[in-house]
Design a protein around this motif. Sequence first.
Motif, PDB file in Angstrom:
ATOM      1  N   GLY A  78       9.183   1.411  10.233  1.00 11.51           N
ATOM      2  CA  GLY A  78       8.556   1.190   8.916  1.00 11.51           C
ATOM      3  C   GLY A  78       7.796  -0.123   8.911  1.00 11.51           C
ATOM      4  O   GLY A  78       8.020  -0.970   9.779  1.00 11.51           O
ATOM      5  N   SER A  79       6.884  -0.311   7.930  1.00 16.15           N
ATOM      6  CA  SER A  79       6.224  -1.627   7.836  1.00 16.15           C
ATOM      7  C   SER A  79       7.239  -2.690   7.493  1.00 16.15           C
ATOM      8  O   SER A  79       7.027  -3.871   7.747  1.00 16.15           O
ATOM      9  N   ASP A  80       8.342  -2.259   6.880  1.00 12.16           N
ATOM     10  CA  ASP A  80       9.366  -3.235   6.531  1.00 12.16           C
ATOM     11  C   ASP A  80       9.852  -3.997   7.763  1.00 12.16           C
ATOM     12  O   ASP A  80      10.035  -5.209   7.711  1.00 12.16           O
ATOM     13  N   TYR A 105       3.748  -6.187  -3.897  1.00 11.82           N
ATOM     14  CA  TYR A 105       4.847  -5.470  -3.254  1.00 11.82           C
ATOM     15  C   TYR A 105       6.091  -6.363  -3.174  1.00 11.82           C
ATOM     16  O   TYR A 105       5.999  -7.511  -2.739  1.00 11.82           O
ATOM     17  N   TYR A 108       7.872  -8.686   0.204  1.00 14.82           N
ATOM     18  CA  TYR A 108       7.520 -10.034   0.690  1.00 14.82           C
ATOM     19  C   TYR A 108       8.535 -11.045   0.155  1.00 14.82           C
ATOM     20  O   TYR A 108       8.990 -11.934   0.866  1.00 14.82           O
ATOM     21  N   CYS A 149      -2.179  -7.681  -0.310  1.00 11.92           N
ATOM     22  CA  CYS A 149      -1.900  -6.251  -0.309  1.00 11.92           C
ATOM     23  C   CYS A 149      -3.128  -5.548  -0.887  1.00 11.92           C
ATOM     24  O   CYS A 149      -3.428  -5.693  -2.062  1.00 11.92           O
ATOM     25  N   ASN A 153      -0.326  -2.806  -4.451  1.00  9.39           N
ATOM     26  CA  ASN A 153       0.757  -2.147  -5.167  1.00  9.39           C
ATOM     27  C   ASN A 153       1.386  -3.207  -6.066  1.00  9.39           C
ATOM     28  O   ASN A 153       1.752  -4.250  -5.554  1.00  9.39           O
ATOM     29  N   ASP A 178      -1.865  -6.099   3.974  1.00  7.33           N
ATOM     30  CA  ASP A 178      -1.033  -4.897   3.923  1.00  7.33           C
ATOM     31  C   ASP A 178      -1.896  -3.733   3.427  1.00  7.33           C
ATOM     32  O   ASP A 178      -2.246  -3.658   2.257  1.00  7.33           O
ATOM     33  N   ALA A 180      -1.169  -0.436   3.308  1.00 11.10           N
ATOM     34  CA  ALA A 180      -0.346   0.776   3.200  1.00 11.10           C
ATOM     35  C   ALA A 180      -1.120   1.933   2.555  1.00 11.10           C
ATOM     36  O   ALA A 180      -0.867   3.098   2.843  1.00 11.10           O
ATOM     37  N   TYR A 181      -2.078   1.599   1.680  1.00  6.64           N
ATOM     38  CA  TYR A 181      -2.799   2.640   0.918  1.00  6.64           C
ATOM     39  C   TYR A 181      -4.246   2.807   1.346  1.00  6.64           C
ATOM     40  O   TYR A 181      -5.027   3.443   0.656  1.00  6.64           O
ATOM     41  N   THR A 205       0.946   2.073   7.588  1.00 10.64           N
ATOM     42  CA  THR A 205       2.198   2.841   7.621  1.00 10.64           C
ATOM     43  C   THR A 205       1.896   4.337   7.656  1.00 10.64           C
ATOM     44  O   THR A 205       0.833   4.764   7.206  1.00 10.64           O
ATOM     45  N   SER A 207       3.951   6.173   6.020  1.00 13.08           N
ATOM     46  CA  SER A 207       4.786   6.582   4.876  1.00 13.08           C
ATOM     47  C   SER A 207       4.002   7.143   3.693  1.00 13.08           C
ATOM     48  O   SER A 207       4.583   7.800   2.842  1.00 13.08           O
ATOM     49  N   ARG A 216      10.042   6.718   9.226  1.00 15.09           N
ATOM     50  CA  ARG A 216       9.934   5.263   9.316  1.00 15.09           C
ATOM     51  C   ARG A 216       9.028   4.846  10.474  1.00 15.09           C
ATOM     52  O   ARG A 216       9.477   4.594  11.594  1.00 15.09           O
ATOM     53  N   LEU A 217       7.736   4.811  10.235  1.00 11.32           N
ATOM     54  CA  LEU A 217       6.846   4.244  11.250  1.00 11.32           C
ATOM     55  C   LEU A 217       5.812   3.341  10.592  1.00 11.32           C
ATOM     56  O   LEU A 217       4.986   3.784   9.794  1.00 11.32           O
TER      57      LEU A 217
HETATM   58  C1  LIG Z   1       4.967   1.837   0.485  1.00 11.04           C
HETATM   59  C2  LIG Z   1       4.501   0.519   0.958  1.00 11.04           C
HETATM   60  C3  LIG Z   1       4.714   0.133   2.282  1.00 11.04           C
HETATM   61  C4  LIG Z   1       5.398   1.064   3.229  1.00 11.04           C
HETATM   62  O1  LIG Z   1       6.470   0.544   3.853  1.00 11.04           O
HETATM   63  P1  LIG Z   1       7.184   1.403   4.996  1.00 11.04           P
HETATM   64  O2  LIG Z   1       8.324   0.507   5.361  1.00 11.04           O
HETATM   65  O3  LIG Z   1       6.198   1.561   6.114  1.00 11.04           O
HETATM   66  O4  LIG Z   1       7.596   2.710   4.414  1.00 11.04           O
HETATM   67  C5  LIG Z   1       4.229  -1.090   2.712  1.00 11.04           C
HETATM   68  N1  LIG Z   1       3.542  -1.886   1.871  1.00 11.04           N
HETATM   69  C6  LIG Z   1       3.311  -1.529   0.595  1.00 11.04           C
HETATM   70  C7  LIG Z   1       2.515  -2.411  -0.276  1.00 11.04           C
HETATM   71  C8  LIG Z   1       3.796  -0.320   0.107  1.00 11.04           C
HETATM   72  O5  LIG Z   1       3.578   0.005  -1.176  1.00 11.04           O
END
Ligand SMILES: *Cc1c(COP(=O)(O)O)cnc(C)c1O
Length: 349
Positions: A78-80, A105, A108, A149, A153, A178, A180-181, A205, A207, A216-217
């Motif tokens: 995951g990006s986490d 998000y 952080y 970001c 988000n 970031d 993600a979107y 991501t 996700s 989780r990638l």
């Molecule tokens: C959903 C989201 C992620 C995704 O995280 P994963 O760990 O890859 O699922 C990352 N950054 C933001 C801003 C998100 O909203």
Amino acid sequence: MNFNLNNIIRENVKAMKPYSSARDEYVSDGSKMIFLDANENPYENGVNRYPDPLQRSLKEFIADQKKVSTSQILLGNGSDEVLDLLFRAFCQPKEDNIITLPPSYGMYTVLANLNEIEERKVLLTDSFQPNVNEILKAADANSKMLFLCSPNNPTGNAFDVDKVIQLLENFSGLVVVDEAYIDFAEGESLIQYLPQYPNLIITQTLSKAYGLAGIRLGLCFASEAIITVLNKIKPPYNVNELTQLKALERVKNIEAVQTEIEDILRERKTLIKALENISFVKHIYPTDANFVLAKVDDATARYNQLLEKGIVIRNRTTQPLCENTLRFTVGTKEENRLLIEALNKLVKA
Ligand SMILES: *Cc1c(COP(=O)(O)O)cnc(C)c1O
């Protein structure tokens, strides 16, 4: 720009030796070997062997699609996990700080707290854009990372590219974007700027648009020098075999992903149109993501009313600049229809 990666990496990370796994010491060249090096169970079941620690097959495919080299990619659980590795590689606990731009998000902040890193918060402007002057004023020699970001988000908007460039040129730490979107956005990824900016790190991501939140990638794109540091500290087998296989299958089928993105964008348009006609919706914010942020008369009351109708959205009212806002993820056509029906019922009630 006075960015110098050597001043950013933690001293203990510079000094340490990475764990050397069996699969690091002997890399298969495809010839038939007998593997008695990793204490695995020898009976084949598809996953009895350790996975490739560097996920080479998957990275080759991604490198090709994103037009970067495999040495500029790090993959994580995951990006986490990617974000956590960034903190551990570059931020010295109790000494360094990061800059975040609320509302954004939540991870952080969680990671800053976990790693005992001061978080300096510089609010976005009223139009949810980075406040470049204030960000640069907040930064000092210990500001190791700035988190952008984009699309953001929970606000949904993408940041102006010229503002991001200004920050890349004037912030002396790492700029983590970031994305993600990004697959839902009108504008392009900043990956194309990697050759120009050695302080740029991009995370993506599987996700969201790729529909694989369950495996989780997370992906990280940066200079080869940065990726080398992250590879040194990552858990050896951080991306499991099932995830690597499923991810590879999905990125090979990019047309199917694209079709779903188009459907989601069409539904987003339908949702926005419907929200415009709901009397208790006061404002709909522009979005480049697969969700819509809207200001309503009473977010908590509306959130609870939708819950009663079996629909779960996100109440963002406690976030800075987000008083009385609700965040709606775009669902399927049918889910969207049911949401709009429920909203209309609330108007009539
Ligand atoms: C959903 C989201 C992620 C995704 O995280 P994963 O760990 O890859 O699922 C990352 N950054 C933001 C801003 C998100 O909203």
